[in-house]
Design a protein around this motif. Structure first.
Motif, short mmCIF file in Angstrom:
data_model
loop_
_atom_site.label_atom_id
_atom_site.label_comp_id
_atom_site.label_asym_id
_atom_site.label_seq_id
_atom_site.Cartn_x
_atom_site.Cartn_y
_atom_site.Cartn_z
N GLU A 143 0.81 -1.22 0.00
CA GLU A 143 0.00 0.00 0.00
C GLU A 143 0.85 1.27 0.00
OE1 GLU A 143 -2.49 -0.48 3.38
OE2 GLU A 143 -3.53 -2.24 2.55
N GLU A 144 1.98 1.23 0.69
CA GLU A 144 2.77 2.45 0.87
C GLU A 144 3.69 2.74 -0.31
OE1 GLU A 144 5.78 4.37 4.25
OE2 GLU A 144 4.34 2.80 4.79
N TYR A 145 4.15 1.69 -1.01
CA TYR A 145 5.21 1.91 -1.98
C TYR A 145 4.86 1.61 -3.44
CZ TYR A 145 8.05 1.94 2.29
OH TYR A 145 8.57 2.21 3.54
N LEU A 146 4.00 0.63 -3.69
CA LEU A 146 3.87 0.12 -5.06
C LEU A 146 3.39 1.16 -6.06
CD1 LEU A 146 2.64 -3.58 -4.69
CD2 LEU A 146 4.88 -2.74 -5.40
N GLU A 147 2.33 1.88 -5.74
CA GLU A 147 1.82 2.85 -6.71
C GLU A 147 2.85 3.94 -6.99
OE1 GLU A 147 -2.03 4.43 -6.03
OE2 GLU A 147 -3.02 2.46 -5.96
N ARG A 148 3.57 4.36 -5.95
CA ARG A 148 4.59 5.39 -6.15
C ARG A 148 5.77 4.87 -6.97
NH1 ARG A 148 6.39 8.18 -0.84
NH2 ARG A 148 5.90 6.21 0.20
N LEU A 149 6.08 3.59 -6.82
CA LEU A 149 7.13 3.00 -7.65
C LEU A 149 6.72 3.00 -9.12
CD1 LEU A 149 8.37 -0.11 -5.61
CD2 LEU A 149 9.74 1.85 -6.32
N VAL A 150 5.51 2.59 -9.39
CA VAL A 150 5.03 2.53 -10.77
C VAL A 150 4.95 3.94 -11.36
CG1 VAL A 150 3.09 1.89 -12.26
CG2 VAL A 150 3.80 0.36 -10.41
N ALA A 151 4.57 4.92 -10.55
CA ALA A 151 4.44 6.29 -11.04
C ALA A 151 5.78 6.97 -11.25
CB ALA A 151 3.61 7.10 -10.05
N GLY A 152 6.87 6.34 -10.75
CA GLY A 152 8.18 6.94 -10.89
C GLY A 152 8.54 7.88 -9.76
N GLY A 153 7.72 7.90 -8.70
CA GLY A 153 7.99 8.78 -7.58
C GLY A 153 8.97 8.22 -6.58
N LEU A 154 9.25 6.93 -6.65
CA LEU A 154 10.24 6.29 -5.78
C LEU A 154 11.22 5.49 -6.64
CD1 LEU A 154 8.09 4.81 -2.84
CD2 LEU A 154 9.56 6.83 -2.75
N ARG A 155 12.45 5.36 -6.14
CA ARG A 155 13.46 4.56 -6.82
C ARG A 155 13.96 3.48 -5.86
NH1 ARG A 155 17.20 9.46 -8.68
NH2 ARG A 155 16.42 10.17 -6.65
N THR A 156 14.23 2.33 -6.41
CA THR A 156 14.64 1.18 -5.60
C THR A 156 15.95 0.60 -6.11
OG1 THR A 156 13.35 -0.27 -7.02
CG2 THR A 156 12.27 0.53 -5.04
N CYS A 157 16.59 -0.19 -5.26
CA CYS A 157 17.76 -0.95 -5.67
C CYS A 157 17.79 -2.25 -4.87
CB CYS A 157 19.05 -0.15 -5.49
SG CYS A 157 19.41 0.38 -3.80
N TYR A 158 18.71 -3.12 -5.22
CA TYR A 158 18.76 -4.48 -4.66
C TYR A 158 20.18 -4.77 -4.23
CZ TYR A 158 17.97 -9.57 -4.48
OH TYR A 158 17.87 -10.89 -4.09
N ALA A 159 20.37 -5.13 -2.97
CA ALA A 159 21.70 -5.33 -2.40
C ALA A 159 21.87 -6.77 -1.93
CB ALA A 159 21.94 -4.36 -1.24
N MET A 160 22.69 -7.51 -2.67
CA MET A 160 22.91 -8.92 -2.35
C MET A 160 24.40 -9.22 -2.18
SD MET A 160 21.58 -12.21 -4.53
CE MET A 160 22.23 -13.85 -4.28
N THR A 161 25.22 -8.74 -3.11
CA THR A 161 26.65 -9.07 -3.12
C THR A 161 27.41 -8.29 -2.05
OG1 THR A 161 26.43 -9.40 -5.51
CG2 THR A 161 28.66 -9.24 -4.62
N GLU A 162 28.42 -8.93 -1.47
CA GLU A 162 29.23 -8.30 -0.42
C GLU A 162 30.70 -8.30 -0.81
OE1 GLU A 162 26.25 -9.65 3.23
OE2 GLU A 162 28.36 -10.27 3.27
N PRO A 163 31.49 -7.35 -0.27
CA PRO A 163 32.90 -7.23 -0.67
C PRO A 163 33.72 -8.50 -0.46
CG PRO A 163 32.20 -5.27 0.51
CD PRO A 163 31.08 -6.24 0.60
N ASP A 164 33.46 -9.21 0.62
CA ASP A 164 34.30 -10.38 0.93
C ASP A 164 33.60 -11.71 0.66
OD1 ASP A 164 36.45 -8.76 1.84
OD2 ASP A 164 35.39 -8.46 3.73
N VAL A 165 32.47 -11.65 -0.03
CA VAL A 165 31.70 -12.86 -0.30
C VAL A 165 31.38 -12.92 -1.78
CG1 VAL A 165 29.57 -14.13 0.18
CG2 VAL A 165 30.68 -12.82 2.00
N PRO A 166 31.74 -13.98 -2.49
CA PRO A 166 31.39 -14.07 -3.91
C PRO A 166 29.88 -13.99 -4.10
CG PRO A 166 32.94 -15.80 -3.29
CD PRO A 166 32.49 -15.16 -2.02
N GLY A 167 29.45 -13.25 -5.11
CA GLY A 167 28.02 -13.15 -5.39
C GLY A 167 27.39 -14.48 -5.74
#
Length: 402
Positions: free
Chosen positions: A120-144
């Motif tokens: 409810e809080e984020y999805l419509e704003r994401l689709v409208a371009g009002g919010l930007r997201t990213c995805y953080a999985m890989t770490e400096p000392d751990v192979p992705g």
């Protein structure tokens, strides 16, 4: 840039509505997005203004967020129908952002696995371009390629919220993101399959910090981030605790296939540049197009494009049908990455020194092709994964026959 049309695509039949949309998206990217690349690549305030203008034009043209859910303000295209558009949209790295399809992975993930508040809080704003997201999985000392060794931890607090500490890197777009999905260990020890979770973190939270930018072969957009006891609400956990690998697997299958589609578009762009150069450049021995070695480059590049495209669309079809596509995605990912590097390399060779300079998109396209063989898992990961999966099937068959 002219349209190579059937030469690159082959005898592909599209639904008339999809074909019309594809033509419109192709024209928008070629006439509006690509000419804006120098400003967009430079970043800063001018790039933000240019991107906002492109987004307004895309909305006015009815091309905004075509693959995102209609009930959230998107165009409602299924993934199968959007796939043909993704190729031409992805001819420029800025195409998905300009046309509003960039958050497809995050919207899909949050819609499926986010709780009521997140949706409810984020999805419509994401689709409208009002919010930007990213995805953080890989770490400096751990192979992705080995998420089981994730060191970032999320500790449960007495009030039910989470406290996250750790460091991630090669996080695309982190500097301008409003939200970041973080893979963290909520239970167990390093190496355990259980206990890995995904949490949605507002980047304005105390303790969140962008450490540095990590240029990839000179290109901007990747970052290292740090989380120092960042507090995250309990309802920002995606799925149930310990679901990270399953959710990430869904995301990666869709994300890798999307990348392959966009690499097809970029390779087609490089092919067009090469063919135009060969057809219009004259030397002391006549047109480049008459040189057999140039013809060899054109043939090999066309062969790579025409043989890779069906592999990518096999993966698209299986994902769209909700079927196991791990072999097809692995094949497509390796083939498309190699193909993009090969086609852009040939295009540079036909251009000569001009292909190394700033007057064409070829250096950027080649950089993308080389990075493609590592992004979303290196070639070696997909080769071994696909081969093991195939060979296990032969083992079972041999045992049955015996």
């Amino acid at each position: 840039m002219t349209d190579s049309g059937a030469a690159c695509d082959g005898p592909v039949q599209l639904d008339p509505e999809v074909a019309e949309l594809r033509d419109r998206v192709d024209r928008f990217v070629r006439t509006r997005v690509i000419p804006s690349e120098p400003v967009l690549d430079a970043g800063g305030e001018e790039a933000a203004v240019a991107l906002a203008q492109l987004r307004a034009e895309a909305r006015a043209a009815g091309l905004w967020a075509l693959p995102l859910p209609a009930e959230l303000g998107g165009g409602g295209l299924t993934f199968r129908r959007y796939a043909a558009l993704a190729e031409v949209e992805g001819a420029s790295d800025h195409g998905p952002a300009a046309l509003g399809s960039a958050p497809l992975l995050d919207v899909t993930m949050l819609n499926r696995h986010g709780g009521a508040r997140v949706r409810e809080e984020y999805l419509e704003r994401l689709v409208a371009g009002g919010l930007r997201t990213c995805y953080a999985m890989t770490e400096p000392d751990v192979p992705g390629t080995d998420p089981l060794r994730t060191g970032t931890r999320a500790e449960a607090r007495a009030d039910g919220s989470w406290s996250i500490s750790g460091r991630k890197w090669f996080t695309s777009g982190a500097a301008g993101a409003d939200l970041v999905t973080v893979m963290a260990r909520t239970g167990g020890a390093a190496g355990d399959r259980e206990g890995l979770s995904l949490l949605l973190v507002p980047t304005g939270s105390p303790g969140f910090r962008v450490v540095r930018e990590l240029p990839v072969l000179g290109a901007a957009g990747q970052y290292e981030i740090e989380l120092d006891r960042v507090r995250v609400p309990a309802d920002h956990l995606l799925g149930a605790g310990g679901d990270a690998l399953a959710i990430a697997g869904e995301r990666l299958a869709l994300g890798r296939t999307l990348r392959c589609l966009r690499w097809l578009g970029q390779a087609r762009r490089a092919f067009d540049l090469m063919a135009e150069r060969a057809a219009t450049r004259h030397g002391s021995r006549g047109p480049l197009a008459d040189h057999q070695l140039v013809q060899q480059h054109v043939f090999d590049a066309l062969l790579a494009l025409r043989t890779t495209r069906p592999l990518v669309h096999e993966a698209v079809a299986l994902i769209a049908a909700g079927q196991d596509a791990r072999i097809e995605v692995g094949l497509a990912k390796v083939a498309a990455a190699r193909m993009l590097q090969q086609v852009t390399d040939s295009a540079i060779q036909v251009h000569g020194a001009a292909g190394l300079g700033p007057d064409t998109a070829l250096p950027s396209l080649f950089r993308g092709g080389r990075a493609a063989r590592i992004l979303d898992g290196p070639d070696e990961l997909h080769i071994t994964s696909v081969a093991r999966r195939v060979l296990r099937g032969y083992g079972r068959g041999a045992a049955t026959r015996g």
